[in-house]
Design an enzyme around this catalytic site. Structure first.
Site, mmCIF file in Angstrom:
data_model
loop_
_atom_site.group_PDB
_atom_site.id
_atom_site.type_symbol
_atom_site.label_atom_id
_atom_site.label_comp_id
_atom_site.label_asym_id
_atom_site.label_seq_id
_atom_site.Cartn_x
_atom_site.Cartn_y
_atom_site.Cartn_z
ATOM 1 N N ASP A 183 78.795 19.189 68.069
ATOM 2 C CA ASP A 183 79.423 19.452 66.774
ATOM 3 C C ASP A 183 80.344 18.287 66.431
ATOM 4 O O ASP A 183 81.165 17.870 67.248
ATOM 5 C CB ASP A 183 80.236 20.745 66.824
ATOM 6 C CG ASP A 183 79.334 21.968 66.767
ATOM 7 O OD1 ASP A 183 78.130 21.791 66.510
ATOM 8 O OD2 ASP A 183 79.827 23.085 66.984
ATOM 9 N N ASP A 185 69.199 30.379 60.423
ATOM 10 C CA ASP A 185 70.157 31.266 61.083
ATOM 11 C C ASP A 185 69.722 32.686 60.783
ATOM 12 O O ASP A 185 69.648 33.083 59.620
ATOM 13 C CB ASP A 185 71.585 31.035 60.533
ATOM 14 C CG ASP A 185 72.143 29.683 60.973
ATOM 15 O OD1 ASP A 185 71.630 29.115 61.962
ATOM 16 O OD2 ASP A 185 73.089 29.194 60.329
#
Lengths: 207, 251
Positions: free
Chosen positions: B11, B130
């Site tokens: 990230d 997702d």
């Protein structure tokens, strides 16, 4: 050493350039025939669609330039396919350096093997050749492709996916690799290093 | 034989790694390039950089980072997070990214997938999904799983493949962060129905979970973040284990 990277409408040439940079070579990206002819090494990278790549090369007469190259020449991925006689990708006639046909993978009936062939797969049946000198033990290369070159007398190494196909080709001063050496860790780096170390003025006996 | 891929996900915020990465080997654990090189040396097969920078004007920081990674890392990498246009993709690929990953933008504007595949080739277009289950049905969510949509996950995955996506990065929001294992049934259903590779994400906690996702989950690749960052599982030992269990991996 002057290394020319043939510029055409193919993707991600930058990675090949960076890989050469890591080996201390500043390659020039060019479609200028004179610069290509006068380079010590010529690399024909590639990722993209075959028929538009061939049209682009022909429009600039680079097809003829490539056929006449006498110094060590390396095709990568689509570059390998374009050096063959013909590809099934949009029924395209290619440069014909290697008397080999390029076919499309047909997904296996079980659905286990998908197309494109994406990921790390191993080199097998390696033939003795200066390009394959002193390779590391791990023989995995990174592949991304939907078309493959058939096996033939110029095959230096094979890879198995759905069936055996040509992973590396060699004829006279022309070499070609289906996988992406610029993305294949230590093995890829060694192949590029070996290519740069080939004798500059080739005599067929050396190869 | 084609190997199953292990993919650490980093990230990135404002060009730095976030999420409490702790590596004694690294002088600066926030340096994404150093971390990427370390993972590459340890045998990671690919890397994913997920940019969580909120503001658009920080985009240049990401492009600079991609350039650095491309210069120094010798394995393929994907960049995702906030990508919404052909121009975004062009600048990241030109900087040296091998693939890009889009998520919310594909939901908002599905034709973007076709455009990107045509423009740059399917091989570099990863679409992330997702997914969250409600009353036994898997639904596509966006905005980090917070926003529901009217799309069902399996049908959406099929549509993405038809539109030219090269790979699907499937994250189960129900499993993400639980360390209880990947969403095996959903992953297997999608992988079995499509002819493009599926990267499974969400739920990795033990080495057994990886074995399960490659066998009963039929995944082509598995992605994880914190278990690698916190060194709960090392990539060399994971690959050793998978190899011993009969899963074909690159060593």
């Amino acid at each position: 050493m002057k290394v020319a990277l043939i510029k055409y409408n193919a993707g991600n040439v930058q990675s090949v350039r960076y890989a050469l940079e890591r080996l201390g070579v500043d390659a020039e990206l060019t479609d200028n025939p004179e610069k290509i002819r006068s380079a010590d090494r010529v690399i024909f990278p590639g990722q993209g669609e075959a028929s538009s790549a061939m049209s682009y090369l022909k429009e600039r007469k680079l097809d003829q330039v490539i056929r006449e190259i006498k110094q060590p020449f390396l095709g990568v991925c689509l570059g390998l396919q374009l050096l063959c006689t013909h590809t099934e990708e949009n029924d395209t006639t290619c440069l014909g350096i290697f008397p080999v046909k390029v076919k499309r993978f047909i997904p296996s009936a079980s659905g286990q093997e998908k197309v494109p062939h994406v990921g790390w797969n191993s080199l097998e049946n390696l033939v003795k050749n200066p390009l394959l000198k002193d390779l590391p033990d791990s023989k995995f290369m990174y592949y991304v492709h939907s078309y493959f070159a058939e096996l033939g007398e110029h095959t230096l190494a094979t890879t198995s996916y759905i069936q055996d196909f040509t992973a590396i080709l060699h004829r006279d001063n022309f070499w070609a690799i289906q996988a992406h050496p610029e993305k294949s860790s230590m093995l890829g780096e060694k192949l590029l290093e070996n290519f740069l170390a080939l004798p500059s003025s080739p005599s067929p006996q050396i190869y | 034989m084609l190997t199953k891929r292990i993919i650490p996900c980093l990230d990135i915020k404002d060009g730095r790694t976030v999420k409490g990465v702790n590596f004694v080997e690294l002088r600066d654990a926030g340096d994404p390039v150093a971390l990427a090189k370390l993972y590459s040396q340890q045998g990671a097969d690919e890397l994913v950089f997920l940019d969580i920078t909120a503001t658009v004007d920080k985009r240049k920081t990401l492009v600079d980072l991609v350039t650095q990674v491309a210069k120094e890392v010798r394995i393929p990498f994907t960049v995702g997070g906030g990508i919404g246009s052909v121009e975004d993709v062009y600048s990241l690929l030109a900087a040296g990214a091998d693939k890009i990953s889009i998520n919310s933008a594909a939901v908002a504007q599905p034709v973007l997938v076709d455009t990107l595949a045509r423009e740059f080739g399917s091989q570099c277009v990863v679409v992330a999904i997702d997914s969250r289950q409600m009353d036994g049905i898997d639904w596509v969510h966006t905005h980090g799983g917070r926003k529901s949509t009217s799309l069902q996950t399996r049908a959406w995955a099929k549509e993405l493949a038809d539109r030219g996506a090269g790979e699907i990065l499937l994250t189960s929001m129900d499993h993400d962060g639980t360390k209880a294992g990947f969403a095996l049934e959903l992953t297997a259903a999608i992988s079995g129905a499509l002819t493009i590779p599926i990267i499974a994400s969400g739920g990795a906690g033990t080495m057994i979970h990886f074995k399960e996702v490659f066998t009963s989950g039929k995944a082509d690749a598995a992605l994880a973040a914190s278990i690698f960052h916190f060194k709960e599982i090392g990539i060399p030992e994971l690959k050793m284990y998978l190899g011993d269990e009969g899963v074909v991996v690159r060593k």
